[in-house]
Structure formats: C-alpha cells, structure tokens
Design a protein around this motif. Structure first.
Motif, PDB file in Angstrom:
ATOM      1  N   MET A   1       0.847  -1.191   0.000  1.00 20.98           N
ATOM      2  CA  MET A   1       0.000   0.000   0.000  1.00 20.98           C
ATOM      3  C   MET A   1       0.883   1.241   0.000  1.00 20.98           C
ATOM      4  O   MET A   1       1.921   1.283   0.670  1.00 20.98           O
TER       5      MET A   1
ATOM      6  N   GLU B   1       1.760   5.281   0.814  1.00 18.36           N
ATOM      7  CA  GLU B   1       1.604   6.062   2.027  1.00 18.36           C
ATOM      8  C   GLU B   1       0.247   6.760   2.069  1.00 18.36           C
ATOM      9  O   GLU B   1      -0.385   6.846   3.125  1.00 18.36           O
TER      10      GLU B   1
ATOM     11  N   GLU C   1      -2.535   5.703   0.710  1.00 22.98           N
ATOM     12  CA  GLU C   1      -3.557   4.692   0.992  1.00 22.98           C
ATOM     13  C   GLU C   1      -3.549   4.305   2.472  1.00 22.98           C
ATOM     14  O   GLU C   1      -4.602   4.120   3.081  1.00 22.98           O
ATOM     15  N   LYS C   2      -2.355   4.167   3.045  1.00 23.80           N
ATOM     16  CA  LYS C   2      -2.282   3.873   4.474  1.00 23.80           C
ATOM     17  C   LYS C   2      -2.899   5.001   5.293  1.00 23.80           C
ATOM     18  O   LYS C   2      -3.602   4.770   6.283  1.00 23.80           O
ATOM     19  N   LYS C   3      -2.593   6.243   4.879  1.00 29.94           N
ATOM     20  CA  LYS C   3      -3.120   7.394   5.593  1.00 29.94           C
ATOM     21  C   LYS C   3      -4.642   7.436   5.502  1.00 29.94           C
ATOM     22  O   LYS C   3      -5.338   7.688   6.495  1.00 29.94           O
TER      23      LYS C   3
ATOM     24  N   THR D   1      -6.637   4.902   5.040  1.00 34.56           N
ATOM     25  CA  THR D   1      -7.174   3.810   5.846  1.00 34.56           C
ATOM     26  C   THR D   1      -7.097   4.149   7.337  1.00 34.56           C
ATOM     27  O   THR D   1      -8.026   3.849   8.110  1.00 34.56           O
ATOM     28  N   ALA D   2      -5.985   4.772   7.758  1.00 32.97           N
ATOM     29  CA  ALA D   2      -5.832   5.116   9.178  1.00 32.97           C
ATOM     30  C   ALA D   2      -6.906   6.105   9.625  1.00 32.97           C
ATOM     31  O   ALA D   2      -7.515   5.932  10.692  1.00 32.97           O
TER      32      ALA D   2
ATOM     33  N   ILE E   1      -5.042  -1.319  10.902  1.00 31.21           N
ATOM     34  CA  ILE E   1      -4.995  -0.935   9.489  1.00 31.21           C
ATOM     35  C   ILE E   1      -4.207  -1.972   8.699  1.00 31.21           C
ATOM     36  O   ILE E   1      -3.783  -1.718   7.568  1.00 31.21           O
TER      37      ILE E   1
ATOM     38  N   LEU F   1      -1.051   4.814  12.241  1.00 29.42           N
ATOM     39  CA  LEU F   1      -0.009   4.829  11.211  1.00 29.42           C
ATOM     40  C   LEU F   1       1.306   4.305  11.750  1.00 29.42           C
ATOM     41  O   LEU F   1       2.082   3.659  11.035  1.00 29.42           O
TER      42      LEU F   1
ATOM     43  N   GLU G   1       0.009   0.439  13.688  1.00 29.92           N
ATOM     44  CA  GLU G   1      -0.870  -0.382  12.847  1.00 29.92           C
ATOM     45  C   GLU G   1      -2.024  -1.045  13.612  1.00 29.92           C
ATOM     46  O   GLU G   1      -3.110  -1.186  13.082  1.00 29.92           O
TER      47      GLU G   1
END
Length: 652
Positions: free
Chosen positions: A416, A418, A420-422, A424-425, A449, A592, A595
């Motif tokens: 993923m 960054e 996309e992670k952000k 999702t978070a 996440i 983030l 996780e």
C-alpha cells in the motif's frame, strides 16, 4: 473382546476359503489329466528323422498308435513323431533293424473322467450363482447387487467413545437427551407411572452447534446398539431403492431392539412433499412415505428410537414432525458466553495451555461462535504456537487465531502507498472515535490498518455480554459508527478525495435503517407495521426480503424514512468528528505508527493523549498530521450530479 475372530464368523475369511477351494480343485483336475501324458511324452521328432534313426540302429523300441508314434532311443531318450500317410514299409524297416515295436490303442477316458469333464462348466456356473446370491443376501448392502440394503452402520467403541462429559454449552438439549438414555437404562422407573419412551427426537440447530456430537454422546452413554446413517444414503437413481433401504434398516433395528437409529441431515430425504417442480422427485417421496410408515404406521416398532438432525426444519414435511414420529424437537442453539467458556475448557484439555490463557476472555471475544468454530479456534492457536516453536499455547496465539478466524489472514504481501495507508488510518480512526463517544455503542476490542481478508482495515467492537435484542439507541449509535469512516475521509481529505472504502459501511447502514422502518416499527411516520417479510429460502447465504402489497405513496415514504435515518447517523458522526478533530489526528497517527491498537490503548489515548504499550514504552502521538505528508485541506463541498448538493453514493 478378543481380537481373533473365528473364520466362520468372518465373511471375508469365508469368501477367501471358498475361492481357495475352487482354485485347488481346478489345479487338481488339470494335473490329473495332464500328469500321465506329460510324463510319457518326450521330445518331438520329424518323421524323416525317425526313419533315419531307425536305419542307423539308434531306436530301441516304439509304440505305434493310429495318429502318433512314440518310443525310446538306444541312449534312453524318449521321443514322439507323427506318421505321414499310410507307410506300409515301416514294419519291414523296423524288422530289418531289430527294433522292438508294438501297437497302441486309442485312450478312452473312464466314466468318472467323462462325467467330470461334462459337469465342470455346470459346476462353474453354479459356483458363480452361489456367490452372487450370497452377496445379495448380505445385510450391509455393500456387496454386488446389494443396492436395496440399508447402509446404516453400527457405531462401536472402537470409533472413539464420546460421553455427555464431552458435550458442553448446550445444557438444555443435553438434559432432554439424557432422559432418553435414562429410559433405556431404567425403563421401569417411567413405566410405573404409565410413561412411554419417546419414539423420536429431532435435533434442530445451525451448522456446527453440536448436533452430531450429541448423537455420539447418546451412543456412548446408552449402552444399546446405535445405528448411524445419512439422509442422502437412502436416495438413489433407481426407483424404489430408497424405500427398500428404509425397510431393511428397520428390519436390522428390530433384530437389535432396543436400539437407537441416528439419521444425519434428514432434510435430504424428508423435504416437504409436492414442493418441487413436477410434484417433486418420485423416488425421494416414496422413500419419505416408507419412512413415515415405518416410524409410526400400522405396525408398531417397539424399542426403536429415531434421532435425526437438521439445520433446515422449515423444509421438512409436516407429517414427519408430528408427535408419534418425532415426539421432541430439541433446539441446539449457538452457545452463550457461559457455554462458550465451557466448550473452550473442553477443547483446551487436549493442548498444553500457558498460565496466562483466560477462557472467559476468549469466550467474551467470540460472540456468535458455534462449538465447531471454537474447536477450530483452539486448533488454529495450537498450530500457530507450533509454527512459532513454543512448547505451550499462550494468550497471544489465541488472540492471533481469533483475528485470523474473524477477520481473515493478514495480507502481508499487499503493498500500500503512504496515501492509501493514511486514508485507511483516518477511516478506521473515524469509526473508533465515534464508537468511543457514542454511549450506546459496544466497547472497542481492537483497531487495525493491517489488511485482512477483503478489508484494508477494521475496527472490532465486542459486546460486554450476549445480546438477544437491540434497542433503538444502540441502532442509532451503530448507524453513526458505520458512517464515521466516510465522514472522517471527507473532513480530512475533502469532498473530492472520498474513497469507495465505505461501501460495506453504507450497505450495513442501509440494511439496518430498512429493517428499522419496515420490520421493527421504529419509524414514527410509518408506525408499528410490517412492510417487508423475510423469505424462507436463501440464496448465496443471504435471506431475501419481499415487500408486502403497498401503494406507491407508502413505498416513497418508506424510502424517505430510510434516507432520513441514514442521514441522521451521518450528521451524528460528523458532529462527533468535527468537535474532536484533534483526537482524530491523534488516533490516526497512532495507527499509522503501530498499525494495531487495543481498545484499552484507544481509551487511554483519547483520555490522556498518550498510552502505554505492552513492552512498557509510553507513546504520545502528535495531535497534528505527520510531518512530510501531503494531506489536502477539506475542500468546499460542491454540488453533486444529482442536484441539491447531495453527494454521489459510493460503493452501494
């Protein structure tokens, strides 16, 4: 019991002895006819060579038959030859060379040999017919021509004895069946008051709740013959075979009465007659008719108790469910928290457990799990501990196994970005923050996440106790929590950057609002009326709802009320997240960085602005977006394509 069996009692040994006798008889017959001829015959010789040998004086004696000449050479070797034509000079040649010769009459078999030769085909045919008849008379139905025989198997202790001590979490169902076992052990106690043994008991419950396990426990406790068969074993492509197998099964049961017959998945043969296309399957209906007659027909079957199991009682024929056939319908439900704890303790006895394992905590975190699910959970934890090289199964393995069972396996190979992670978070932080600030919401167990299954992240909430009904305030709270992820994305990233990740949340909220309006009477405008009814049949695991007859105005009003409930949840989530935006950044940054956060860590973080990790580190995330990230500011909401400023629906 002695493991050595008498050959007379072993059908396989008897068959082997019969075939061995047939083979030995054939070998003796062949040797009887061929031994003498083989011993007398020698090497073959051409007729011209034979005359040359006679002329040389190498032939000692000969025996002349009409179609063969045999004899002995001077060196002792035996020979045979076939004469050519009518050689009139052969006798003179033999006289001139001093060969001893004699005539040989044609051999004729004796009367006994003749009778044996003529009767051998008939003996072979009779032997084959005898073998086929023996196979047809076998009671197991596994031999040739045995498709009319029952496939019921008698359960013995060799196959793993199970008792009521191995059954936990379904105490009410267990008590009802214990009474049947008590009747079999001590019938006089009930007969004094005129009580009769129940003829049948139907176990009803969801898959994995322990219906078959209960039946095995009855077999282990009753001390009487126990036959087990599946409902699908009755029905074949040949008409009348199923009815024949039912008759044969009850004949076997009568010979072993008192006994118990367990029919698993009886809905395979007991479906409602006339419900299918073309009035159903004639073979299946004939089988059901025979089963009905055998269970409670003109001829009573005393001492035979029928126990059946199904997870589809709604499709069974009413004649099968009436008293006299199935006197009792024993519901085997999914266990509550107390039952789950007892079931876990039963399965934990089979694995080495670390001191930190708490069965009560695991039971609280597994609402809705059946007995089979809990057994699978313990097995997954044991496998995980073995992969990690541990000697005992600790609480960490149980938590990891529970996450794997409930949320799916971690998708570690998924890459993923960054952004996309952000996204999702903040999405999961929005769910978690609304859940914390909604008093009626269930407490948070874990937020992550890490992609699992089909989800990029997840917030898991667990009830403090098992819920059997839901109140209006909790439904509104769940609606707001489901909208929390979508609202967080819109607040932080702007209207144009909202993703399709909320499709599952929107689906859940819409379904909940529809049920509140159409089935539970929780709309003031629509009143306490039912506007939809659930269908009995399911498709792909989802029950289908059908609207009852209503006017177009009523349908429009229903849709408007559903929209109003979802919008109310959206507004409640937006109010919480805009009021506590700093907490949203705090929680998203923590996700983030780490996780996965537990419910206690989330509560502590929101209350104090920091939390303590299990390793003792005290963490204080930033209340502002992470340095170096490019989070756009919330843009001005533009009008959607549907007019009126309504946003475009995503992922419905």
């Amino acid at each position: 019991m002695n493991d050595e069996q008498d050959p007379k009692e072993n059908p396989w040994m008897k068959s082997m002895l019969i075939w061995a006798g047939v083979i030995v008889a054939l070998l003796l017959t062949v040797s009887m006819f061929g031994a003498g001829a083989t011993a007398e015959q020698g090497s073959a010789m051409s007729y011209s060579s034979f005359r040359d040998k006679v002329a040389e004086g190498s032939v000692k004696s000969v025996a002349i038959a009409p179609d063969q000449i045999s004899g002995e050479l001077t060196n002792g070797d035996r020979f045979t030859t076939t004469p050519v034509g009518n050689d009139t000079g052969l006798v003179k040649l033999l006289d001139d060379n001093g060969v001893d010769y004699s005539g040989q009459a044609e051999e004729t078999p004796s009367i006994w040999q003749y009778l044996l030769i003529q009767s051998l085909p008939f003996i072979l045919i009779l032997g084959i017919a005898f073998f086929v008849l023996r196979q047809m008379q076998k009671g197991s139905g596994s031999g040739a021509m045995g498709f009319g025989k029952s496939k019921a198997k008698m359960l013995t202790e060799k196959q793993g004895k199970v008792t009521f001590e191995d059954v936990a979490g379904i105490d009410e169902a267990r008590e009802e069946l214990e009474e049947i076992v008590e009747f079999l052990k001590n019938p006089g106690r009930f007969a004094k008051l005129g009580g009769q043994i129940p003829k049948g008991a139907l176990l009803v419950g969801s898959p994995g709740t322990g219906k078959t396990l209960l039946a095995r426990a009855i077999a282990g406790e009753a001390g009487v013959p126990f036959f087990t068969i599946s409902g699908s074993d009755f029905v074949e492509m040949f008409v009348g075979v199923g009815a024949s197998r039912v008759r044969d099964m009850f004949e076997q049961a009568k010979k072993n009465a008192p006994c118990i017959v367990f029919i698993d998945e009886i809905d395979a043969v007991g479906r409602h007659r006339g419900a299918g296309l073309g009035n159903g399957n004639d073979e299946r209906e004939q089988t059901l008719n025979q089963l009905l007659v055998e269970m409670d027909g003109f001829e009573a079957n005393e001492g035979i108790i029928i126990i059946a199991a199904t997870n589809r009682p709604d499709v069974l024929d009413p004649a099968l469910l009436r008293p006299g056939r199935f006197d009792r319908q024993v519901v085997v439900p999914r266990p509550d928290i107390e039952g789950r704890e007892k079931i876990l303790e039963v399965h934990m006895k089979k694995v080495p457990i670390a001191p930190d394992v708490n069965a009560r905590t695991i039971a609280r975190g597994t609402p809705g799990f059946s007995g089979a699910d809990l057994a699978n959970l313990v097995n997954e934890a044991a496998l995980m501990a073995a992969r990690r090289g541990k000697r005992m199964v600790a609480m960490d393995e149980f938590e990891a196994a529970k996450d794997k069972v409930m949320m799916g396996t971690e998708r570690k190979s998924m890459v993923m970005t960054e952004d996309e992670k952000k996204m999702t978070a903040y999405h999961e932080a929005g769910h978690a923050l609304v859940a914390v600030h909604e008093p009626a919401s269930d407490p948070i167990h874990k937020a992550t996440i890490i992609p699992r299954g089909r989800a990029l992240g997840m917030v898991m909430r667990l009830p403090e106790r098992d819920n059997y009904s839901y109140h209006r305030d909790k439904m509104h709270a769940n609606m707001a929590v489901s909208m929390g992820g979508r609202v967080a994305e819109e607040i932080i990233f702007g209207y144009d950057k909202v993703s399709s990740g909320a499709s599952g949340d929107i689906q859940y909220a819409t379904k909940l609002a529809r049920d509140m309006v159409t089935q539970w009477g929780m709309s003031d405008k629509m009143g306490p009326l039912q506007y939809e009814e659930e269908q009995g049949e399911t498709f792909l695991g989802y029950s289908q709802a059908q609207r009852v007859h209503m006017s177009d105005e009523t349908a429009k009003l229903i849709d408007k009320e559903i929209r109003g409930l979802v919008d109310a949840g959206y507004d409640r989530a937006k109010d919480v997240l805009t009021t506590h935006e700093k907490q949203l950044h705090l929680l998203a940054n923590a996700l983030l960085e780490y996780e996965t956060l537990s419910g206690d860590e989330i509560d502590e973080l929101i209350e104090t602005g920091k939390f303590e990790r299990p390793d003792g580190d005290v963490i204080k995330p930033s209340e502002v977006p992470s340095v170096g990230t490019s989070i756009p500011k919330a843009g001005k909401k533009r009008k959607g394509p549907f007019g009126g400023g309504d946003p475009k629906p995503q992922g419905i």
